[in-house]
Design a protein around this motif. Structure first.
Motif, mmCIF file in Angstrom:
data_model
loop_
_atom_site.group_PDB
_atom_site.id
_atom_site.type_symbol
_atom_site.label_atom_id
_atom_site.label_comp_id
_atom_site.label_asym_id
_atom_site.label_seq_id
_atom_site.Cartn_x
_atom_site.Cartn_y
_atom_site.Cartn_z
ATOM 1 N N GLY A 81 -4.269 -5.989 -6.163
ATOM 2 C CA GLY A 81 -3.602 -6.820 -5.172
ATOM 3 C C GLY A 81 -3.913 -6.494 -3.724
ATOM 4 O O GLY A 81 -3.827 -7.372 -2.867
ATOM 5 N N LEU A 82 -4.260 -5.257 -3.434
ATOM 6 C CA LEU A 82 -4.454 -4.860 -2.035
ATOM 7 C C LEU A 82 -5.906 -5.000 -1.585
ATOM 8 O O LEU A 82 -6.808 -4.463 -2.234
ATOM 9 N N GLY A 99 -2.012 9.729 -8.321
ATOM 10 C CA GLY A 99 -1.284 8.766 -7.492
ATOM 11 C C GLY A 99 -2.126 7.576 -7.068
ATOM 12 O O GLY A 99 -1.716 6.807 -6.209
ATOM 13 N N ASP A 147 3.358 5.608 -7.433
ATOM 14 C CA ASP A 147 2.322 5.914 -8.417
ATOM 15 C C ASP A 147 2.016 4.703 -9.290
ATOM 16 O O ASP A 147 1.769 4.825 -10.496
ATOM 17 N N GLY A 148 2.050 3.542 -8.674
ATOM 18 C CA GLY A 148 1.798 2.311 -9.431
ATOM 19 C C GLY A 148 0.607 1.560 -8.867
ATOM 20 O O GLY A 148 -0.092 2.031 -7.973
ATOM 21 N N ILE A 149 0.370 0.370 -9.416
ATOM 22 C CA ILE A 149 -0.722 -0.481 -8.938
ATOM 23 C C ILE A 149 -0.123 -1.774 -8.402
ATOM 24 O O ILE A 149 0.768 -2.360 -9.028
ATOM 25 N N ALA A 150 -0.614 -2.201 -7.232
ATOM 26 C CA ALA A 150 -0.147 -3.460 -6.646
ATOM 27 C C ALA A 150 -0.943 -4.611 -7.249
ATOM 28 O O ALA A 150 -2.172 -4.628 -7.179
ATOM 29 N N ALA A 154 0.839 -1.212 0.000
ATOM 30 C CA ALA A 154 0.000 0.000 0.000
ATOM 31 C C ALA A 154 0.866 1.251 0.000
ATOM 32 O O ALA A 154 0.585 2.220 -0.716
ATOM 33 N N PRO A 181 -3.608 5.081 -9.406
ATOM 34 C CA PRO A 181 -3.969 4.490 -10.704
ATOM 35 C C PRO A 181 -4.886 3.282 -10.582
ATOM 36 O O PRO A 181 -5.582 2.937 -11.537
ATOM 37 N N GLU A 215 2.639 1.557 -3.396
ATOM 38 C CA GLU A 215 1.675 1.942 -4.430
ATOM 39 C C GLU A 215 1.505 3.462 -4.447
ATOM 40 O O GLU A 215 1.502 4.090 -5.506
ATOM 41 N N ALA A 216 1.385 4.034 -3.245
ATOM 42 C CA ALA A 216 1.196 5.491 -3.150
ATOM 43 C C ALA A 216 2.468 6.245 -3.530
ATOM 44 O O ALA A 216 2.420 7.236 -4.244
#
Lengths: 61, 299
Positions: B185-186, B237, A45-48, A38, B239, A41-42
């Motif tokens: 994923g989260l 921030g 600036d990506g997606i987990a 988490a 996405p 990700e912040a």
């Protein structure tokens, strides 16, 4: 050449399955992996994305 | 005073009036109030003047004066470039972008509206010179009706059936109906998506519609219109909260996933239905002749 997608980091609870060539975060538990995921990700600036129960990657799309 | 002064003034009035009717600021907030409008009204005035003075120039056998129209054409092409550049620059600061296809469509519309103004001025001036004011007004009304009809293109509801479907998760995979959207994923993000997310299925009515909604620009236009009208639950921030539209490869249906601030299902369906089908996205594969071989004959 424009790179449209890029794996920025990898988080894993299983060191044997950790990939090479990128930043890897070794976590003790799934909860820790989700917490760090988490934050990353912040920050990045990506997606987990959850690849398996033991591997999570942070991807910039 | 020239005998053409009243016909020219009437033609300019009709052209400008037509431009004002076509200049609507709608939910997309474009053109912006007020300076953007002034630019377009001024260009509309120039177009109206050019259309009106062309008629007396021809009657007086001043043929070379008509070459001014070619100058106008290049000027309006410049308008298109200006609109394209402005919208592209603005697009970078949108939470959900319009996309290049939508921008090109808007820029094209602005150029073509000026040509419609020229034709309106031209025809009303001709009518005023050769007939009377009543017929000239009737010509103006016909021109406005034609201009409005030409500016109103098709809509998504004409080519697709729209249905609401609640998004769901299968493991980390986000689905709208059976269409895979993305991997989240989260667990915290998954909760947010289930709480705020909405899903819609666009079912194309025919093969042409299937090809049109497959266009990435058309899908982005739907997402943009939806996000503009209903608000969007995201910030820079994040996405993972971006709206997405994915296609079912089996039957050509498109799954729309959004996180709007106003979760009114009926309103969302109405907005998706009213999204314009973009000129650049429309494809008519069924129009291809059965006996046509090779690469076809474009252009």
């Amino acid at each position: 050449m424009t790179v449209e997608k890029m794996i920025l980091a990898c988080l894993t609870t299983n060191p044997r399955k950790a990939p090479t060539g990128l930043a890897v975060f070794h976590c003790d538990s799934k909860e820790e992996m989700e917490a760090i995921g988490a934050t990353l990700e912040a920050v990045l600036d990506g997606i987990a994305h959850l690849i398996s129960e033991e591997i999570m990657i942070i991807v910039r799309h | 005073m020239s005998v053409y002064i009243y016909p020219v003034l009437f033609g300019i009035f009709c052209g400008l009036f037509t431009r004002l009717i076509m200049l609507r600021t709608d939910y997309r907030q474009y053109p912006t109030y007020l300076h953007g409008k002034i630019v377009h009204i001024s260009l509309g005035f120039i177009a109206a003047v050019l259309g009106s003075v062309a008629v007396p120039a021809l009657i007086e056998e001043n043929i070379t004066a008509v070459t001014f129209l070619t100058v106008a054409a290049s000027q309006f092409r410049e308008v298109r470039n200006m609109e394209r550049n402005t919208l592209k620059q603005m697009d970078g600061y949108e939470l959900v972008s319009r996309g290049d296809t939508y921008i090109e469509g808007i820029a094209l519309a602005f150029e073509s509206r000026n040509y419609l103004v020229i034709f309106t001025s031209l025809l009303t001036t001709i009518a005023f010179i050769f007939t009377d004011i009543i017929i000239s007004l009737a010509v103006m009304v016909v021109c406005i009706v034609i201009a409005r009809a030409m500016m109103d293109g098709g809509k998504i509801k004409d080519i697709c059936e729209i249905e609401y479907v609640k998004p769901r998760f299968d493991g980390a995979g986000l689905y709208v109906d059976n269409i895979y959207i993305m991997n989240i994923g989260l667990p915290k993000r998954q909760e947010e998506i289930l709480k705020y997310g909405m899903g819609f299925i666009l079912k194309p009515k025919n093969f042409n519609a299937m090809t049109t909604i497959a266009n990435l620009g058309q899908r982005q236009a739907i997402l943009y219109d939806l996000s503009t009208s209903l608000g969007i639950f995201r910030d820079s921030g994040t996405p993972a909260l971006a709206p997405l539209a994915k296609r079912d490869l089996e039957d050509g249906r498109v799954g729309i996933f959004v996180l709007p601030q106003n979760r009114d299902i009926e309103r969302a369906i109405e907005i998706i239905g009213n999204t314009p089908t973009l000129e650049n996205a429309i494809r008519l594969p069924s129009k291809r002749k059965k006996n046509e071989g090779g690469m076809g004959n474009d252009g």
